[in-house]
Design a protein around this motif. Structure first.
Motif, PDB file in Angstrom:
ATOM      1  N   ALA A   1       0.839  -1.206   0.000  1.00  0.00           N
ATOM      2  CA  ALA A   1       0.000   0.000   0.000  1.00  0.00           C
ATOM      3  C   ALA A   1       0.869   1.250   0.000  1.00  0.00           C
ATOM      4  CB  ALA A   1      -0.933  -0.004   1.210  1.00  0.00           C
ATOM      5  N   GLU A   2       1.914   1.251   0.811  1.00  0.00           N
ATOM      6  CA  GLU A   2       2.811   2.415   0.838  1.00  0.00           C
ATOM      7  C   GLU A   2       3.510   2.599  -0.504  1.00  0.00           C
ATOM      8  OE1 GLU A   2       6.455   4.272   3.447  1.00  0.00           O
ATOM      9  OE2 GLU A   2       5.298   2.627   4.306  1.00  0.00           O
TER      10      GLU A   2
ATOM     11  N   THR B   1       3.238   5.885  -2.884  1.00  0.00           N
ATOM     12  CA  THR B   1       4.470   6.507  -3.373  1.00  0.00           C
ATOM     13  C   THR B   1       4.441   6.612  -4.891  1.00  0.00           C
ATOM     14  OG1 THR B   1       5.713   5.741  -1.448  1.00  0.00           O
ATOM     15  CG2 THR B   1       6.995   6.301  -3.408  1.00  0.00           C
ATOM     16  N   GLY B   2       3.954   5.575  -5.547  1.00  0.00           N
ATOM     17  CA  GLY B   2       3.825   5.605  -7.004  1.00  0.00           C
ATOM     18  C   GLY B   2       2.852   6.671  -7.468  1.00  0.00           C
TER      19      GLY B   2
ATOM     20  N   PHE C   1      -5.139   4.644  -7.958  1.00  0.00           N
ATOM     21  CA  PHE C   1      -6.301   4.890  -7.106  1.00  0.00           C
ATOM     22  C   PHE C   1      -7.413   3.883  -7.379  1.00  0.00           C
ATOM     23  CE2 PHE C   1      -4.348   9.063  -6.375  1.00  0.00           C
ATOM     24  CZ  PHE C   1      -4.453   9.108  -4.990  1.00  0.00           C
ATOM     25  N   GLU C   2      -7.559   3.504  -8.623  1.00  0.00           N
ATOM     26  CA  GLU C   2      -8.559   2.498  -8.976  1.00  0.00           C
ATOM     27  C   GLU C   2      -8.219   1.162  -8.304  1.00  0.00           C
ATOM     28  OE1 GLU C   2     -10.951   1.601 -13.033  1.00  0.00           O
ATOM     29  OE2 GLU C   2      -8.783   1.600 -13.204  1.00  0.00           O
ATOM     30  N   TYR C   3      -6.943   0.770  -8.365  1.00  0.00           N
ATOM     31  CA  TYR C   3      -6.506  -0.477  -7.737  1.00  0.00           C
ATOM     32  C   TYR C   3      -6.706  -0.424  -6.227  1.00  0.00           C
ATOM     33  CZ  TYR C   3      -3.625  -4.368  -6.231  1.00  0.00           C
ATOM     34  OH  TYR C   3      -3.190  -5.522  -5.635  1.00  0.00           O
ATOM     35  N   LEU C   4      -6.329   0.698  -5.611  1.00  0.00           N
ATOM     36  CA  LEU C   4      -6.512   0.847  -4.165  1.00  0.00           C
ATOM     37  C   LEU C   4      -7.983   0.690  -3.785  1.00  0.00           C
ATOM     38  CD1 LEU C   4      -4.067   3.814  -3.540  1.00  0.00           C
ATOM     39  CD2 LEU C   4      -3.868   1.538  -2.512  1.00  0.00           C
TER      40      LEU C   4
ATOM     41  N   ASP D   1       2.055   9.443   3.804  1.00  0.00           N
ATOM     42  CA  ASP D   1       2.734   9.751   5.057  1.00  0.00           C
ATOM     43  C   ASP D   1       2.020   9.125   6.252  1.00  0.00           C
ATOM     44  OD1 ASP D   1       4.467  11.175   3.454  1.00  0.00           O
ATOM     45  OD2 ASP D   1       3.708  13.146   4.069  1.00  0.00           O
ATOM     46  N   THR D   2       0.699   9.164   6.243  1.00  0.00           N
ATOM     47  CA  THR D   2      -0.076   8.562   7.327  1.00  0.00           C
ATOM     48  C   THR D   2       0.131   7.053   7.357  1.00  0.00           C
ATOM     49  OG1 THR D   2      -1.728  10.308   7.182  1.00  0.00           O
ATOM     50  CG2 THR D   2      -2.407   8.261   8.259  1.00  0.00           C
ATOM     51  N   TRP D   3       0.118   6.437   6.189  1.00  0.00           N
ATOM     52  CA  TRP D   3       0.328   4.993   6.101  1.00  0.00           C
ATOM     53  C   TRP D   3       1.726   4.626   6.604  1.00  0.00           C
ATOM     54  CZ3 TRP D   3      -3.383   1.585   5.426  1.00  0.00           C
ATOM     55  CH2 TRP D   3      -3.029   0.252   5.226  1.00  0.00           C
ATOM     56  N   HIS D   4       2.709   5.428   6.232  1.00  0.00           N
ATOM     57  CA  HIS D   4       4.092   5.185   6.659  1.00  0.00           C
ATOM     58  C   HIS D   4       4.195   5.263   8.188  1.00  0.00           C
ATOM     59  CE1 HIS D   4       8.447   5.045   6.437  1.00  0.00           C
ATOM     60  NE2 HIS D   4       8.477   6.084   7.260  1.00  0.00           N
ATOM     61  N   GLU D   5       3.603   6.294   8.764  1.00  0.00           N
ATOM     62  CA  GLU D   5       3.627   6.446  10.222  1.00  0.00           C
ATOM     63  C   GLU D   5       2.933   5.279  10.916  1.00  0.00           C
ATOM     64  OE1 GLU D   5       2.182  10.295  11.492  1.00  0.00           O
ATOM     65  OE2 GLU D   5       3.308  11.276   9.888  1.00  0.00           O
ATOM     66  N   ALA D   6       1.812   4.852  10.378  1.00  0.00           N
ATOM     67  CA  ALA D   6       1.082   3.731  10.971  1.00  0.00           C
ATOM     68  C   ALA D   6       1.921   2.451  10.914  1.00  0.00           C
ATOM     69  CB  ALA D   6      -0.248   3.528  10.258  1.00  0.00           C
TER      70      ALA D   6
END
Length: 136
Positions: free
Chosen positions: A24-25, A29-30, A61-64, A113-118
């Motif tokens: 996900a991160e 980033t991509g 975004f579609e994949y996410l 950034d939120t995902w990275h922190e989590a």
């Protein structure tokens, strides 16, 4: 893209071996990378390259959105955020508008950034739990 290129092999291996949070991160980033490229291409009036970069970001975004765990509490909100980002990228692509791209860039950077922190918090908690087990 040359598949014999060592860097390409490394990147492919990194994606294949990534766990879900890492993947996900990488996707966030991509998206950030492609949106930044699109902004640069729009500013340089390179419409085709801007289009290509925006499409790549849209695909992320579609994949996410397609891979959300619907049982997770946050999935509903993320689905709306991904949908909004996707639609704004469509708007930006039609108008070749760098300001719209900057708006989506801000969202993508915030998500990344939120995902990275989590991920860091979870890794630290896991490390502390492992160390506590060793002390017993």
């Amino acid at each position: 893209m040359n598949s014999d290129n060592p860097y390409n092999k490394y990147r492919k291996n990194a994606v294949i071996t990534a766990n879900q949070p890492q993947l996900a991160e990488m996707l966030y980033t991509g998206a950030v990378k492609f949106i930044r490229q699109a902004i640069s291409h729009v500013k340089n009036d390179n419409k085709q390259e801007a289009h290509n970069a925006i499409i790549r970001a849209q695909e992320i975004f579609e994949y996410l959105a397609e891979t959300l765990n619907e049982k997770a509490d946050i999935a509903f909100n993320l689905a709306h955020l991904y949908d909004y980002s996707y639609r704004r990228l469509v708007d930006a692509n039609i108008a070749k508008d760098a300001e719209i791209l900057k708006e989506v860039l801000g969202l993508a950077e915030s998500l990344r950034d939120t995902w990275h922190e989590a991920r860091q918090i979870v890794a630290e908690e896991s490390e502390h739990a492992d160390n506590a087990d060793k002390l017993v």
